[in-house]
Write a protein that holds these residues in place. Structure first.
Motif: not given
Length: 331
Positions: A64-80, A82-88
């Motif tokens: 998956f290319g570039n690493p992900i960083s700088g995501v606040a703990a309260t936003d981590l649950f929303n990662l799918n 934010l990134l779900g389409a890219g993962i698919e």
């Protein structure tokens, strides 16, 4: 070879939202559907078997290319979200990279997997010939961020069984960041089933297995007339229950025990040596307006209550790691 599959192992029903109530008894699956036995003479049958194998090989091939960083703990649950389409998209790219696995004899030259989020299934193995699409099979694909707050995929599979071709699949791909809260997205072993079987089992569970609060609840499901495989965007292919106050229809993880074993295995997967289930508890606690100190104190109390089950050196390391995680996740 014909493809014969076993029904899922019987586990406890555990449904607690909407009209469903939580119980702890083994469901009666005596009349449940099973995965279809496919025509051994159909070349798509051996193709489907190899595609399944390629999907199971994703963990060793996914990039998956570039690493992900700088995501606040309260936003981590929303990662799918934010990134779900890219993962698919990356899963589809990886499948095409694995052509030698699903087409070793080059019987499907000209075909490639393509993703279209607006169609069903959203991934199709297709050949385009003078404006006409020739579809070999399809995959309804869903990425699942393992550390999601719900602890289960948000998959809503509501399509009628008649819209699923016999060789179509439904696939859930669990993923996480290499360093849990940062790093490179990585996938683990996916859940792969016949799409038609999944739709039929969903209907069976809705009508015959789940327990409802009110005896008069109408469990009827209305299916659109004339549905066929590989519909256009305008075709009606969604099945609709007559009563669904909890909006639970189509949630395959709640069609017990369809995905129970897979969910349990996935939550046991370790990220940085800690089980996914424990990460979810940790992050959920962080998202509930608790300070890093409060979270660390809570987790340390929980660990100390089980310290006799943990080697002394390991316990000290875990306590130190919890303190460090509290610092890293501080705003």
């Amino acid at each position: 070879m014909s493809a014969a599959f076993e029904a899922p192992s019987v586990g406890p029903v555990d449904v607690s939202l909407g009209e469903d109530v939580a119980v702890d008894v083994a469901p009666d699956l005596s009349g449940a559907p099973t995965e279809p036995v496919l025509d051994s003479d159909d070349p798509r049958t051996s193709l489907q078997t190899r595609v399944r194998a390629a999907l199971l090989a994703l963990p060793g091939e996914f990039e998956f290319g570039n690493p992900i960083s700088g995501v606040a703990a309260t936003d981590l649950f929303n990662l799918n979200t934010l990134l779900g389409a890219g993962i698919e998209v990356e899963v589809v790219r990886t499948l095409n990279k694995l052509r030698s696995m699903w087409d070793p004899e080059e019987e499907w030259l000209g075909y490639r997997f393509e993703r279209s989020s607006q169609s069903f299934p959203d991934v199709r193995l297709v050949r385009r010939d003078q404006g006409t699409d020739e579809i070999a099979l399809g995959i309804e694909l869903k990425g699942w961020w393992l550390l999601s707050k719900e602890g289960e995929p948000s998959l809503r599979f509501q399509v009628t069984p008649e819209a699923c071709a016999p060789h179509d699949l439904v696939c859930v791909v669990p993923w996480h960041l290499s360093d849990a809260v940062a790093g490179i997205p990585q996938v683990i072993e996916p859940w792969v089933k016949s799409a038609r079987y999944a739709a039929e089992f969903r209907d069976y569970h809705w009508e015959h297995v789940r327990n409802v609060r009110v005896a008069s609840t109408d469990t009827t499901i209305d299916h659109p007339a004339g549905a066929t495989p590989y519909p256009s965007k305008a075709d009606l292919v969604v099945a609709k229950p007559r009563q669904d106050s909890g909006n639970n229809f189509g949630r395959l993880p709640r069609s017990h025990p369809l995905m129970d074993d897979f969910l349990a295995r996935s939550k046991e997967h370790e990220v940085l040596g800690i089980a996914v289930g424990s990460w979810i508890t940790f992050l959920r606690r962080h998202s509930d307006n608790a300070t890093p100190t409060e979270v660390t104190d809570f987790l340390q109390r929980q660990l100390k209550s089980h310290v006799k089950k943990v080697a002394p050196g390991t316990a000290e390391e875990l306590l130190a790691l919890m303190a460090r995680m509290g610092e890293l996740l501080a705003p």
